[in-house]
Design an enzyme around this catalytic site. Structure first.
Site, mmCIF file in Angstrom:
data_model
loop_
_atom_site.group_PDB
_atom_site.id
_atom_site.type_symbol
_atom_site.label_atom_id
_atom_site.label_comp_id
_atom_site.label_asym_id
_atom_site.label_seq_id
_atom_site.Cartn_x
_atom_site.Cartn_y
_atom_site.Cartn_z
ATOM 1 N N LEU A 35 0.822 -1.202 0.000
ATOM 2 C CA LEU A 35 0.000 0.000 0.000
ATOM 3 C C LEU A 35 0.863 1.263 0.000
ATOM 4 O O LEU A 35 1.702 1.449 0.890
ATOM 5 C CB LEU A 35 -0.928 0.005 1.224
ATOM 6 C CG LEU A 35 -1.854 1.213 1.366
ATOM 7 C CD1 LEU A 35 -2.832 1.276 0.198
ATOM 8 C CD2 LEU A 35 -2.609 1.147 2.697
ATOM 9 N N ASP A 36 0.664 2.119 -0.998
ATOM 10 C CA ASP A 36 1.365 3.405 -1.114
ATOM 11 C C ASP A 36 2.884 3.259 -1.136
ATOM 12 O O ASP A 36 3.605 4.161 -0.732
ATOM 13 C CB ASP A 36 0.962 4.350 0.032
ATOM 14 C CG ASP A 36 -0.524 4.679 0.009
ATOM 15 O OD1 ASP A 36 -1.109 4.699 -1.081
ATOM 16 O OD2 ASP A 36 -1.097 4.895 1.100
ATOM 17 N N GLU A 37 3.369 2.122 -1.600
ATOM 18 C CA GLU A 37 4.811 1.889 -1.626
ATOM 19 C C GLU A 37 5.363 1.732 -3.040
ATOM 20 O O GLU A 37 6.522 1.390 -3.227
ATOM 21 C CB GLU A 37 5.150 0.639 -0.802
ATOM 22 C CG GLU A 37 4.871 0.796 0.685
ATOM 23 C CD GLU A 37 5.228 -0.434 1.482
ATOM 24 O OE1 GLU A 37 5.712 -1.415 0.870
ATOM 25 O OE2 GLU A 37 5.042 -0.427 2.713
#
Length: 284
Positions: free
Chosen positions: A227-229
């Protein structure tokens, strides 16, 4: 539209790569319009984007790929050939925050973003009128924990039937599963409401407001399983102060989100992004 060919290339750095590529174009009467390259010294990786006019080029468009493969093979290149007049088909996923959707649709209508919008997809009905206003197909998929897998399967079937290449998450408040992400590697662009790393959880602008921050930001990145990486494509910030209300911060943040997302999408459409590891090379 311009009649240009574009090559994105990556491989281990070695002597003669630039000469081999430019000679291929020169020997076939091509005129180079743009050329840029970068070497990552830590990994010894060579990256290149080169664009040339096809006016007077000796090789037919359909024959360029097999012809260039002869040049690429000795260098063990990873490469992709595109043409500037080929429109990419996109699908826009959106939740209840519609500012990025409006911006993407407006830029499409005015010719600022050169793509075909196959559909707008949402887990809410709020975007239906917006899509109708811009005469774009709208599909609603109400996603809940118990039906997420089934709904994603339906979404993927729609994307496949519409021959979608790029998925844009324009403030879509659902976490995509690994199965979905794996179907579109480096083909899903998200806009995050902060300069990553950021305030986690809900109501980020309230958190930032309570902390008294002096800048707020936005980040557009590729979506990966983490997530969001995913690899970051574009980021920006805007100054705020104690004089800004919570409403001011939201307004400034939403303006920034629109600008950063459209910038990232434009870079993709112009074939200016190369991924390696969890990073990107974004050519000027």
């Amino acid at each position: 539209m311009t009649n240009h060919a574009i090559l994105l290339i990556s491989c281990q750095d070695q002597k003669g790569i630039t000469a081999a590529v430019t000679n291929f174009i020169f020997q076939n009467h091509g005129n180079i319009i743009h050329a840029d390259q970068h070497i990552d010294e830590q990994s010894n990786t060579f990256f290149m984007r080169i664009e040339w006019s096809l006016d007077g080029f000796k090789i037919k468009r359909e024959d360029i790929q097999p012809a260039f493969s002869v040049v690429a093979k000795p260098f063990n290149m990873t490469w992709k050939l595109s043409f500037s007049d080929q429109k990419i088909r996109v699908a826009i996923f959106v939740g209840k925050h519609l500012h990025c959707l409006y911006d993407l649709l407006y830029r499409h209508r005015t010719g600022q973003l050169f793509y075909d919008i196959a559909a707008v997809l949402s887990n809410h009905s709020d975007a239906r009128l917006v899509a109708g206003e811009f005469r774009v197909k709208f599909s609603e998929f109400q996603v809940e924990s118990q039906n997420k897998t089934a709904q994603e399967k339906r979404q993927l079937e729609l994307l496949q039937s519409e021959k979608v290449e790029l998925v844009i998450l324009a403030r879509y408040h659902q976490i995509l599963t690994k199965q979905f992400v794996d179907r579109y590697p480096s083909q899903i662009i998200n806009i995050h409401h902060s300069f990553l790393p950021a305030f986690a959880g809900g109501n980020p602008y309230l958190q930032a407001f309570q902390k008294g921050v002096k800048v707020i930001g936005a980040t557009s990145h590729y979506v990966t399983e983490g997530l969001d990486e995913g690899p970051i494509i574009a980021q920006d910030t805007v100054a705020v102060s104690h004089r800004d209300s919570l409403a001011d911060m939201k307004r400034k943040g939403e303006d920034l989100e629109k600008a950063v997302l459209s910038r990232a999408v434009r870079m993709y459409l112009e074939r200016k992004i190369l991924c390696y590891g969890n990073k990107t090379v974004v050519f000027d």
